[in-house]
Write a protein that holds these residues in place. Structure first.
Motif, PDB file in Angstrom:
ATOM      1  N   ASP A  29       0.831  -1.206   0.000  1.00 33.69           N
ATOM      2  CA  ASP A  29       0.000   0.000   0.000  1.00 33.69           C
ATOM      3  C   ASP A  29       0.864   1.254   0.000  1.00 33.69           C
ATOM      4  O   ASP A  29       0.637   2.184  -0.783  1.00 33.69           O
ATOM      5  N   ASN A  32       2.738   1.751  -3.316  1.00 34.52           N
ATOM      6  CA  ASN A  32       1.872   2.262  -4.377  1.00 34.52           C
ATOM      7  C   ASN A  32       1.603   3.751  -4.199  1.00 34.52           C
ATOM      8  O   ASN A  32       1.586   4.512  -5.178  1.00 34.52           O
ATOM      9  N   GLN A  35       4.832   5.547  -4.946  1.00 38.12           N
ATOM     10  CA  GLN A  35       5.348   5.206  -6.276  1.00 38.12           C
ATOM     11  C   GLN A  35       6.802   4.735  -6.216  1.00 38.12           C
ATOM     12  O   GLN A  35       7.663   5.195  -6.971  1.00 38.12           O
TER      13      GLN A  35
END
Length: 266
Positions: A29, A32, A35
């Motif tokens: 999580d 993401n 990035q």
């Protein structure tokens, strides 16, 4: 690899992991959101990789880490703190204090106050005296702690009709903050010892028609009822400014609104 560098990594990694877990995020999580690869997040948390200053700030931003704690992570990673903590008396803080006072004055005739990161009262409007009626003088000697003022048996507590509800709400809020900020732990432990002869709900279960927990006060032969809103500065770059909270109280019913307006005009 130098021993000092290993120590720095082992200090920064657990802090990042702690904040990730506190936010209920997996490594995937967080990766993401920021990035980056989950593998890189794992390496940073375990100390197999040393985060750059930019990466510390990037992850802290996505973890919504408070400024004070971002400085701690930066130090643990071997970097200088980024965020300053200017005292309220600093000349650069004058516009902030002016803005706060405008808000406080503009909220008359209803009570409002501003507190710092340790819940010490920085300022309050004239109507806040409605809340401090009957409070022991020693509790009003600066610095006044807002939570102590509310919950102390010589403070507002005897006049609060729904003390159990408000005590539970305030202590839960303080407990969460104290878990991240050790400065607040002694205050939390002190307030836990204050007496309360009402039930303190562990879970807030609203009744029919409830929209918020009101603060219900005995004032003479009247019962006044208020709900509170909290406001903070939207784009702070200083720890002191980031931790300031303006708490404004509004009448929760028409009878309270009329009573407070009558008191203000008398």
């Amino acid at each position: 690899m130098a021993i000092s560098e290993q120590r720095t990594q082992s200090q920064a990694g657990p802090l990042l992991r702690e904040w990730r877990e506190r936010r209920g995020l997996s490594q995937v999580d967080l990766a993401n959101r920021a990035q980056v690869s989950a593998r890189h997040v794992s390496f940073l948390e375990t100390g197999r990789a040393k985060p750059s200053r930019a990466m510390v700030l990037r992850l802290a931003e996505h973890l919504d880490v408070p400024m004070r704690d971002r400085n701690s992570v930066l130090l643990a990673a071997g970097y200088a703190p980024l965020y300053e903590e200017k005292p309220l008396a600093h000349p650069l803080m004058a516009p902030v204090l002016d803005a706060v006072r405008q808000v406080l004055r503009g909220h008359e005739p209803y009570p409002a106050l501003v507190v710092d990161g340790e819940w010490s009262i920085v300022d309050a409007n004239a109507s806040f005296a409605l809340f401090t009626e009957g409070v022991a003088p020693e509790l009003l000697e600066p610095p006044v702690n807002a939570l102590r003022l509310v919950l102390h048996p010589k403070g507002m507590a005897p006049g609060i009709v729904n003390l159990g509800e408000w005590r539970a709400k305030l202590l839960n809020r303080l407990r969460r903050r104290a878990a991240a900020d050790g400065r607040l732990r002694p205050l939390y432990e002190e307030l836990l010892e204050y007496p309360c002869d009402q039930e303190e709900p562990e879970v807030d279960v609203p009744g029919a028609g409830d929209i918020c927990i009101p603060l219900r006060l005995h004032r003479g032969d009247r019962q006044l009822s208020f709900f509170a809103t909290l406001a903070t500065f939207g784009t702070p770059r200083d720890i002191t400014v980031a931790e300031l909270i303006i708490e404004s109280f509004f009448p929760a019913d028409q009878a309270t609104a009329e009573a407070v307006r009558a008191l203000g005009s008398s």
